[in-house]
Design an enzyme around this catalytic site. Structure first.
Site, PDB file in Angstrom:
ATOM      1  N   SER A  68      -5.769  -2.731  -1.045  1.00 16.76           N
ATOM      2  CA  SER A  68      -4.834  -1.901  -0.284  1.00 16.76           C
ATOM      3  C   SER A  68      -3.670  -1.531  -1.184  1.00 16.76           C
ATOM      4  O   SER A  68      -3.583  -1.977  -2.332  1.00 16.76           O
ATOM      5  CB  SER A  68      -4.324  -2.659   0.948  1.00 16.76           C
ATOM      6  OG  SER A  68      -3.556  -3.793   0.551  1.00 16.76           O
ATOM      7  N   LYS A  69      -2.761  -0.722  -0.661  1.00 16.52           N
ATOM      8  CA  LYS A  69      -1.631  -0.285  -1.481  1.00 16.52           C
ATOM      9  C   LYS A  69      -0.773  -1.455  -1.941  1.00 16.52           C
ATOM     10  O   LYS A  69      -0.188  -1.417  -3.028  1.00 16.52           O
ATOM     11  CB  LYS A  69      -0.780   0.715  -0.699  1.00 16.52           C
ATOM     12  CG  LYS A  69      -1.437   2.084  -0.542  1.00 16.52           C
ATOM     13  CD  LYS A  69      -0.501   3.080   0.123  1.00 16.52           C
ATOM     14  CE  LYS A  69      -1.160   4.455   0.213  1.00 16.52           C
ATOM     15  NZ  LYS A  69      -0.287   5.457   0.856  1.00 16.52           N
ATOM     16  N   ARG A  70      -0.710  -2.495  -1.120  1.00 18.88           N
ATOM     17  CA  ARG A  70       0.107  -3.647  -1.539  1.00 18.88           C
ATOM     18  C   ARG A  70      -0.510  -4.369  -2.736  1.00 18.88           C
ATOM     19  O   ARG A  70       0.183  -5.078  -3.463  1.00 18.88           O
ATOM     20  CB  ARG A  70       0.292  -4.611  -0.376  1.00 18.88           C
ATOM     21  CG  ARG A  70      -0.981  -5.308   0.076  1.00 18.88           C
ATOM     22  CD  ARG A  70      -0.736  -6.130   1.348  1.00 18.88           C
ATOM     23  NE  ARG A  70      -1.969  -6.716   1.841  1.00 18.88           N
ATOM     24  CZ  ARG A  70      -2.434  -7.887   1.459  1.00 18.88           C
ATOM     25  NH1 ARG A  70      -1.771  -8.594   0.549  1.00 18.88           N
ATOM     26  NH2 ARG A  70      -3.547  -8.371   1.965  1.00 18.88           N
ATOM     27  N   HIS A  71      -1.809  -4.205  -2.943  1.00 12.17           N
ATOM     28  CA  HIS A  71      -2.479  -4.803  -4.096  1.00 12.17           C
ATOM     29  C   HIS A  71      -2.355  -3.936  -5.342  1.00 12.17           C
ATOM     30  O   HIS A  71      -2.512  -4.402  -6.459  1.00 12.17           O
ATOM     31  CB  HIS A  71      -3.979  -4.997  -3.817  1.00 12.17           C
ATOM     32  CG  HIS A  71      -4.273  -6.032  -2.775  1.00 12.17           C
ATOM     33  ND1 HIS A  71      -5.035  -5.769  -1.667  1.00 12.17           N
ATOM     34  CD2 HIS A  71      -3.899  -7.330  -2.683  1.00 12.17           C
ATOM     35  CE1 HIS A  71      -5.129  -6.862  -0.932  1.00 12.17           C
ATOM     36  NE2 HIS A  71      -4.459  -7.826  -1.519  1.00 12.17           N
ATOM     37  N   GLY A  72      -2.139  -2.651  -5.165  1.00 13.95           N
ATOM     38  CA  GLY A  72      -2.155  -1.739  -6.306  1.00 13.95           C
ATOM     39  C   GLY A  72      -3.186  -0.643  -6.166  1.00 13.95           C
ATOM     40  O   GLY A  72      -3.645  -0.095  -7.163  1.00 13.95           O
TER      41      GLY A  72
END
Length: 474
Positions: free
Chosen positions: A241-245
């Site tokens: 997800s975006k929080r992972h990159g």
């Protein structure tokens, strides 16, 4: 498939945003497989969703691929432009009895679906066997594929033999009521017409592979070799997800990664060649094969990404890194960016690039050369000049003023000789000198710093600090 058949792969993104890192990896795998076999890597923009597909998104995808160095063969194909061909194939399927017009209303379809689910079977439209002449006049319709009553077996290069029961496949819609083709129809037609022999894509498309295999069979077309790769997961093992990159590749470019570093890192996310981690482009092409693809998801690891990029930073051309660094620093008005300092940076690049993993880290390493004079030392930075530190720097300045050989080795030896003459440990020399010359910025060994700055700049920086230190006689 004959061994003499030319290998053709493709990357087929939907232009609804940036080039996602997962899409970039898919493109890389298709590119490398084609190049390994001397084949062609083609690009198709799946832009049939006109509301979500924008010119800006198309441009972002093309820019991302270009930055990554994944050059496609021929012109990029627009799926939307192929709509007449999609309609012609649907007409052929109807003529073959493999597709039919379905006049069920949305409410009727929902009721049929609920009944089929309750009975543990796939949706079957009542219009698959009805005479089209029974259709109500001017009634809207969709065109559905006549799903097989037999199961489907797919021989996947990554997943192995995968089987589905017939009950898992509805009478698939091929053309919507507005006449727009659906994904599975358009993909099959376009891949066939582009001559695609191998399809490497995420395993979220595995069941689509089974649906598409039925359409290929209905048209008597050769089925490409599928290779469905696991998706990339975050460091915690969960869906990316975006929080992972889960960012666009341009974000990694802006974070200071090199395209060759990203190619190398993405290569190893779900593919292996023994224990080798670091690859040149030629080595990637030579080594890549479908047999190296893993069934287990790759995990995004920023530490490893930085490690791989650092390797490619060390190999990169000095002038190229200098140009990237200057572009990165273009908006910095707190630095001295003139011809003199730029010459220092370029001359020091072989040393700087060995100490940096990304372009921003390269900027940190170069900052000591770019600080405008005079810079003010405070707190811990000023402490080494207290007590007798400033007087010692004044005596060292006199040594430097008379020093003739301004090479790294000669300067390092001079510092060692001076420390011995002062009868102090080298830290008593190195710490105040580093403060005076770098202002606390990261920097290599003092002999290197002195050689980079040159005699005039070294004396000037020492004078700046000595003039502001009481009791130095300056």
């Amino acid at each position: 498939m004959q061994n003499t058949q030319k290998i053709i792969t493709r990357f087929a993104p939907s232009p609804t945003g940036f080039l996602h890192i997962g899409g970039a990896r898919t493109a890389l795998f298709n590119y490398l497989f084609a190049k390994h076999h001397g084949g062609a890597f083609k690009l198709r923009i799946e832009d049939t969703d006109r509301e979500r597909s924008t010119p800006e998104a198309v441009a972002a995808i093309l820019e991302g691929l270009t930055w990554l160095g994944l050059e496609w063969d021929g012109e990029a194909v627009s799926q939307y432009d192929n709509a007449p061909r999609h309609h012609a194939v649907v007409d052929e399927l109807i003529a073959r009895g493999k597709a039919f017009k379905c006049y069920c209303s949305p409410d009727e379809v929902e009721a049929l679906r609920e009944t089929a689910f309750a009975e543990g079977r796939a949706l079957r439209s009542p219009w698959r066997d009805r005479d089209p002449s029974e259709a109500p006049a001017d009634a809207p319709y969709v065109v559905r594929f006549r799903a097989s009553d037999e199961g489907v077996t797919l021989h996947d290069a990554v997943q192995g033999e995968v089987k589905w029961a017939a009950k898992e496949f509805d009478d698939l819609v091929l053309l919507r009521a507005d006449g727009n083709p659906t994904y599975n129809l358009a993909v099959v037609v376009d891949d066939h017409d582009m001559g695609v022999t191998h399809i490497i894509r995420g395993d979220d498309h595995l069941v689509n592979g089974a649906r598409q295999a039925q359409i290929y069979a209905a048209l008597d077309w050769d089925l490409p070799q599928f290779a469905h790769i696991p998706l990339i997961h975050g460091p915690d093992g969960k869906k990316l997800s975006k929080r992972h990159g889960a960012l666009g590749v341009e974000a990694y470019r802006d974070m200071g990664y090199l395209p060759e570093g990203m190619r190398n890192y993405l290569l190893r996310l779900g593919w292996a060649h023994g224990d080798q981690e670091l690859f040149s482009d030629d080595e990637m092409v030579q080594a890549f094969s479908l047999s190296g693809l893993n069934k287990a998801p790759g995990r995004l690891d920023f530490d490893k990404m930085a490690h791989v990029n650092a390797h490619h930073m060390r190999l990169a051309d000095d002038q190229r890194l200098f140009d990237l660094l200057m572009a990165h620093l273009a908006d910095r008005d707190d630095l001295r960016l003139d011809e003199i300092t730029k010459a220092w940076v370029l001359r020091a690049m072989p040393i700087l690039k060995a100490r940096a993993k990304t372009i921003p880290e390269l900027a940190d390493q170069a900052e000591f050369m770019l600080k405008p004079r005079p810079f003010v030392l405070t707190g811990k930075l000023a402490k080494p000049l207290q007590d007798d530190g400033a007087q010692r720097m004044a005596r060292l300045r006199a040594v430097f003023a008379d020093h003739q050989d301004w090479s790294e080795d000669a300067l390092s030896e001079a510092l060692k000789t001076f420390a011995e003459a002062e009868e102090v440990g080298f830290g008593k020399i190195g710490q105040p000198l580093r403060a005076c010359l770098t202002g606390g910025s990261p920097a290599p060994d003092m002999g290197i710093v002195l050689a980079i700055l040159g005699q005039d700049e070294t004396l000037a920086r020492l004078d700046d600090q000595l003039n502001s230190s009481p009791g130095t006689g300056q």
